[in-house]
Design a protein around this motif. Structure first.
Motif, short mmCIF file in Angstrom:
data_model
loop_
_atom_site.label_atom_id
_atom_site.label_comp_id
_atom_site.label_asym_id
_atom_site.label_seq_id
_atom_site.Cartn_x
_atom_site.Cartn_y
_atom_site.Cartn_z
N ARG A 186 0.84 -1.20 0.00
CA ARG A 186 0.00 0.00 0.00
C ARG A 186 0.87 1.24 0.00
N GLN A 187 0.49 2.17 -0.85
CA GLN A 187 1.35 3.33 -1.02
C GLN A 187 1.48 4.18 0.24
N ALA A 188 0.44 4.18 1.05
CA ALA A 188 0.48 5.02 2.24
C ALA A 188 1.50 4.52 3.25
N TYR A 189 1.80 3.23 3.20
CA TYR A 189 2.52 2.66 4.34
C TYR A 189 3.94 2.22 4.02
N LEU A 253 7.14 14.64 2.56
CA LEU A 253 8.13 15.18 1.63
C LEU A 253 8.89 14.06 0.92
N THR A 254 9.24 13.01 1.67
CA THR A 254 9.95 11.92 1.00
C THR A 254 9.03 11.24 -0.01
N ASN A 255 7.75 11.12 0.35
CA ASN A 255 6.80 10.55 -0.60
C ASN A 255 6.74 11.38 -1.88
N LEU A 256 6.73 12.68 -1.70
CA LEU A 256 6.63 13.56 -2.87
C LEU A 256 7.85 13.43 -3.77
N VAL A 262 3.54 10.34 -5.97
CA VAL A 262 3.02 11.70 -6.08
C VAL A 262 1.49 11.72 -6.14
N GLU A 263 0.94 10.77 -6.89
CA GLU A 263 -0.52 10.74 -7.01
C GLU A 263 -1.17 10.51 -5.65
N GLU A 265 0.08 11.34 -2.75
CA GLU A 265 0.22 12.56 -1.96
C GLU A 265 -0.79 13.62 -2.39
N ARG A 266 -1.00 13.72 -3.68
CA ARG A 266 -2.02 14.65 -4.20
C ARG A 266 -3.36 14.35 -3.56
N PHE A 267 -3.63 13.06 -3.48
CA PHE A 267 -4.91 12.60 -2.94
C PHE A 267 -5.06 13.01 -1.47
N ILE A 268 -4.02 12.74 -0.70
CA ILE A 268 -4.10 13.01 0.74
C ILE A 268 -4.02 14.52 1.03
N LEU A 269 -3.21 15.23 0.27
CA LEU A 269 -2.95 16.62 0.62
C LEU A 269 -3.81 17.62 -0.15
N LEU A 270 -4.37 17.17 -1.28
CA LEU A 270 -4.99 18.16 -2.15
C LEU A 270 -6.43 17.85 -2.56
#
Ligand code: SF4
Lengths: 401, 245
Positions: A186-189, A253-256, A262-263, A265-270
């Motif tokens: 999973r990308q989050a983890y 930041l490391t994820n970005l 990136v996708e 992070e976009r989802f979680i942050l934007l």
């Protein structure tokens, strides 16, 4: 001890609190039985959001339980008197929250009736399996630690016991963080900072819980915390809140930095709907910025209740953060075929919509009720009011700025 | 489906499969497929086999879901569930489209029966397990329903039973509060039959066989043709391989 808490005059008040706690706990357990009977179809969880709101509550409780003991560790391991007197209360809080968190996790199981199976079949390659060893171990250590604090002839052992508790809870929180950290798919983890991030979150959340409980007990007894001790504790809380901010920033930041993340992070942050809202509005503004303003603005921080309010905000932020981390991490679709778009009747490639159902809320809140009841009863029976001998502290120079 | 029907479809399918899969026909109507992998009752699954599948997405038609239907019938995954997100799916059709080229495919996706299954690693009780012959299963009597395996599966291959079940196939135990997934029709494989989905695919897009036997059709094709492991980057060594993606 001049604790009014244990005085007979307060008995009705004690019973009232205990009854409220018991009622909330009972409703939570009732909700779990309802889920058990009808299956998880009565919840908002599904085959994509497999862990839902009960897990947010349970993980908050377990992580905060480990962190609250920090207050005790500073006392016993690092020999700071101000913290030492708070060790017993911290131990009790740890015990209560750990127990409550575990109850919520267990009651959410598809087959909660198979608890004995879980206890007798342990797969040691599973992080859950390790936790089956870490959690009972934690209970044992906390009990021994409380004993060394309460019984005079055991005093000499309080330092080693405190040290054992310190090490054990670092392992425990690492274990809790690793439940997620090991989910490489999973990308989050898939991040190495998750375990240390959980440790630092535990410090902040545990401290916040401690401050609120301490405040409630002091108010009950008509006492006020010595300003210097208050200042010290609130500064420590601020340090922890700042450290959580640092780790969360590193994590994102490391994820970005990794193109494939990136996708996510976009989802979680934007643009992920509720998740960016909870992240920025809940965790960042309410849970991080506001507490720091309350603690560091001189005019505000002097006001009575401001530290308690800051602590409350930290806890609200913690819940938002866990919701984003757990639910958001699951709602974002698995990347089964990198570089491709996918669709299916099983909702591949789709962001999942989750809305927690009433039984989930009740089970989670019931967990808080269990912890609350245990603390109310424990404080009453064991007389755990952290009292400072101000004269002695001043004489020893411990209160010098 | 009646027993008769079942038998008939099996016979036709095994005949076509025997031809397609290269199993030797020893006499008209009798193929070696049964004798090749039927396992006597009481005998443990053997490390000598590794059951797997090769799925050719070039042959798989978008919109066809014969394999999915056959799976539901065989394993009785036909309960009414109000929320479709809570419905069990052991096998599903995924439509995929290459973001860069726009090329489209359709393929069946199910438990990939990994040699290094993450679900087995994370399962706290050992309910998730891999048989000696490579088939990954959930022991429905030890599963406590924690769903950790679902969190760990990269293929979204597992489902959680969200409500009470009725009308089960006695050979395929399922149950409320437990996690389940494709068993590779272990109950059929043990009898020397093909998984229901493979049998149902009239396009010949699904080939079942023994990856441990270098002479099996599946092994030979994997040795000679380009095949793909889904999420090969995770190094799970799945028993299900794909072609054409
Ligand atoms: S849901 Fe069942 S099979 Fe899956 S990890 Fe938990 S106990 Fe194991």
């Amino acid at each position: 001890m001049t604790t009014i808490l244990s005085a007979r005059a307060d008995t009705p008040k004690f019973w009232l609190l205990a009854a409220i706690g018991a009622l909330v706990s009972a409703i939570g357990i009732g909700a779990a039985l309802y889920m058990e009977h009808h299956g998880h179809s009565v919840t908002g969880m599904n085959n994509q959001i497999v862990w839902g709101l009960p897990h947010v509550f349970a993980i908050f409780l377990v992580v905060a339980a480990s962190g609250v003991l920090n207050v005790a560790s500073i006392g016993s391991v690092f020999g700071k008197t101000v913290y030492k007197t708070r060790g017993m209360l911290a131990g009790l809080l740890c015990f209560a929250m750990l127990a409550a968190g575990l109850v919520v996790i267990l009651l959410d199981l598809g087959r909660a009736d198979r608890i004995m199976v879980a206890a007798t079949h342990v797969n040691i390659t599973s992080v859950f399996g390790w936790n089956m060893i870490l959690y009972p171990g934690m209970f044992g250590i906390v009990v021994v630690y409380l004993w060394t604090l309460m019984e005079k002839r055991m005093y000499p052992f309080s330092k080693p016991a405190g040290f054992a508790a310190f090490i054990w809870r670092l392992m425990l929180t690492t274990g809790t963080g690793s439940i997620f950290g090991f989910l490489v798919t999973r990308q989050a983890y898939q991040s190495a900072v998750i375990a240390p991030m959980f440790i630092i979150m535990s410090f902040a959340w545990g401290m916040a819980v401690f401050m609120i409980v301490q405040k409630a007990m002091y108010r009950w007894n008509g006492m006020t915390l010595h300003p210097q001790i208050r200042a010290r504790l609130k500064n420590l809380l601020a340090v922890f809140v700042g450290a959580v901010f640092y780790f969360v920033a590193i994590y994102h930041l490391t994820n970005l930095y990794f193109a494939r993340q990136v996708e996510f992070e976009r989802f979680i942050l934007l643009d992920g709907g509720i998740f960016p809202l909870l992240f920025w509005g809940g965790w960042f503004v309410l849970g991080t910025v506001l507490p720091l303003i309350l603690i560091f603005t001189p005019a505000l921080s002097k006001m009575s209740g401001s530290v308690t309010l800051a602590s409350l905000f930290v806890i609200v932020g913690a819940f938002c953060q866990l919701y984003v981390f757990i639910i958001g991490g699951e709602a974002f679709p698995l990347d089964i075929f990198p570089g491709m778009t996918t669709s299916s009747s099983f909702f591949d490639g789709q962001v999942d919509q989750y809305s927690p159902a009433l039984p989930e809320w009740l089970l989670g809140i019931g967990g808080l009720g269990i912890a609350f009841t245990m603390v109310v009863v424990g404080v009453r029976v064991l007389k755990f009011l952290p009292e400072d001998n101000i004269a002695k502290l001043q004489a020893s120079g411990a209160l010098a700025d | 489906m009646s027993a008769n029907n079942n038998r008939r479809s099996f016979l036709t399918a095994s005949a076509t499969m025997a031809a397609g899969a290269g199993f030797i026909a020893i006499a008209p109507g009798i193929s070696l497929i049964e004798v090749s992998h039927a396992r006597p009752a009481g005998e443990a699954a053997s490390k000598a086999n590794r059951w797997g599948m090769l799925i050719d997405s070039n042959k798989c038609t978008a919109g066809c879901d014969a394999c999915v239907k056959a799976c539901s019938t065989e394993n009785r995954i036909n309960e009414q569930v109000a929320d479709p997100r809570q419905r069990s799916q052991w096998i599903r059709k995924i439509d995929i489209k290459d973001k860069a080229s726009g090329r489209q495919h359709s393929l069946p996706m199910m438990c990939q029966h990994c040699a290094e299954p993450p679900c087995v690693d994370v399962c706290p009780t050992g309910a998730s397990m891999k048989r000696a012959d490579g088939i990954v299963l959930v022991d429905r009597h030890i599963c406590i329903g924690c769903r950790y395996c679902m969190m760990a599966c990269p293929y979204k291959a597992r489902s959680f039973v969200h409500q009470p079940l009725t009308e089960q196939n006695p050979e395929v135990p399922r149950g409320i509060g437990c996690v389940e997934s494709c068993t590779l029709c272990v109950h059929r494989v043990d009898k020397g039959q093909l998984p229901a989905c493979v049998e149902a695919c009239t396009e010949g897009a699904m080939l079942f066989g023994d990856l441990a036997d270098p002479n099996s059709e599946i092994s030979r094709r994997i040795a000679q043709e380009a095949t793909t492991q889904v999420r090969a980057d995770l190094k799970l060594n799945p028993g299900v391989r794909y072609q054409g993606i």
